[in-house]
Design an enzyme around this catalytic site. Sequence first.
Site: not given
Length: 418
Positions: A274, A276, A312, A342
């Site tokens: 695992p 996340r 993300r 930018c």
Amino acid sequence: MHFFNYKGAELYAEEVPVRALAEKYGTPLYIYSHKTLQRHFDAYDQAYRKFPHIVCYALKANSNGAVLRLLAKRGCGADIVSGGELFRALKAGIPAEKIVYAGVGKTEEEIRNALKAKILMFNVESEDELREIDKVAGKMKTKAPIALRINPDINASTHPYISTGMREHKFGISIDEALENYRLASGLKNIRVIGVQKHIGSQITKIDPFVDALTRILILLDRLNKEKFDIRYLDIGGGLGITYADEKPPVPADIARKLLPLINGRDITLIMEPGRSIVGNAGILVTKVLYLKKGEGKEFVIVDAGMNDLMRPSLYDAYHKIVPVARKKRSMIISDIVGPICESGDFIAKGREIAKVNRGEYLAVMSAGAYGMSMSSNYNSRPFIAEVMVNGKTHSLIRKRGNYEDLVRNEAIPGYLR
Ligand code: LLP
């Protein structure tokens, strides 16, 4: 579950006001909760306590040394994908015998270093790689412990960039070709076949894909047993999702309840990877509102965190909840929350209904502990930002904010330009 909650008018990280941390350490700032990390690791460890198992935390989600050290102290292992992650894992005190090594592009040097360290096993992703590991191990006069990463052709129903377990993906060895690859491996002199591994994707919020994938892998395992392979480790990968918006993912215990009956009685050690689900909701990104700007038909909230700090939203269109650090009665506005980079793709949220904020206020970007800092870059020559760990009332800097000199440290000017 996590420990970032409002107490009265202020957002807290455990027992410390987030505002105080932002003022002390500056923004943008990643803040992690020690208690949350512990709780998430323990949730896995407890769920599988009746079966021999190793929780091999996937370093790619967040590889800060303090996070790794905390997990190592609780008995956690590591799932690594590079020489750099091997270095970090060992440095944090994760024992080599709890380290598994995945990735489709391991180099000769990386293989050598992993063999030298005596890791638990390589999760091999192709026939070519198998032969390369055999060759390197031969040169070192040792035997390389391996599992084959099997692609069970399961649709994890997640974002296409983070789904990995289907036929068309670059990962692993097709389940149809698994047996012949195992036979090949067992014929290689410097390879010791000890495991089977699968990983089907990330941010999976249902139990079924895990059950279906394991069921397929167990059929293979039975065939392997029949052929007298000595498979000691069954590695089921990572991928459990978290709540970013209103997802209701199962908790590790829910999954264990479905998976354990399928493997009970088998003489193997279960491994899971695992990432996340351990760190995602254990971290937030705090950013300051720099400017407010009215655009054509919409408003922009311009903050000091950019896509280089949290990639993300730009990369996956990922949703992160955004809340003001100071809670008060506010009207709601619809706006784009954007960074200073930018690029039009530099946003944390688009067309989002959020509480009206003022210049100089702090916002917390929630669920940012996984694939936040670890995917950040120096784009637009922005130094890496700082990270802080909160434990009850105490807070510690676990990564100093970068400076401008860091940006050019490894550069060199050719003589003819001097
Ligand atoms: N094991 C393997 C072999 C993996 O490839 C991954 C993640 C994991 C374990 C851990 O998966 P988790 O439990 O974290 O889902 N950057 C993307 C996620 C990429 C995941 C890559 N592999 C994101 O921000 O959503």
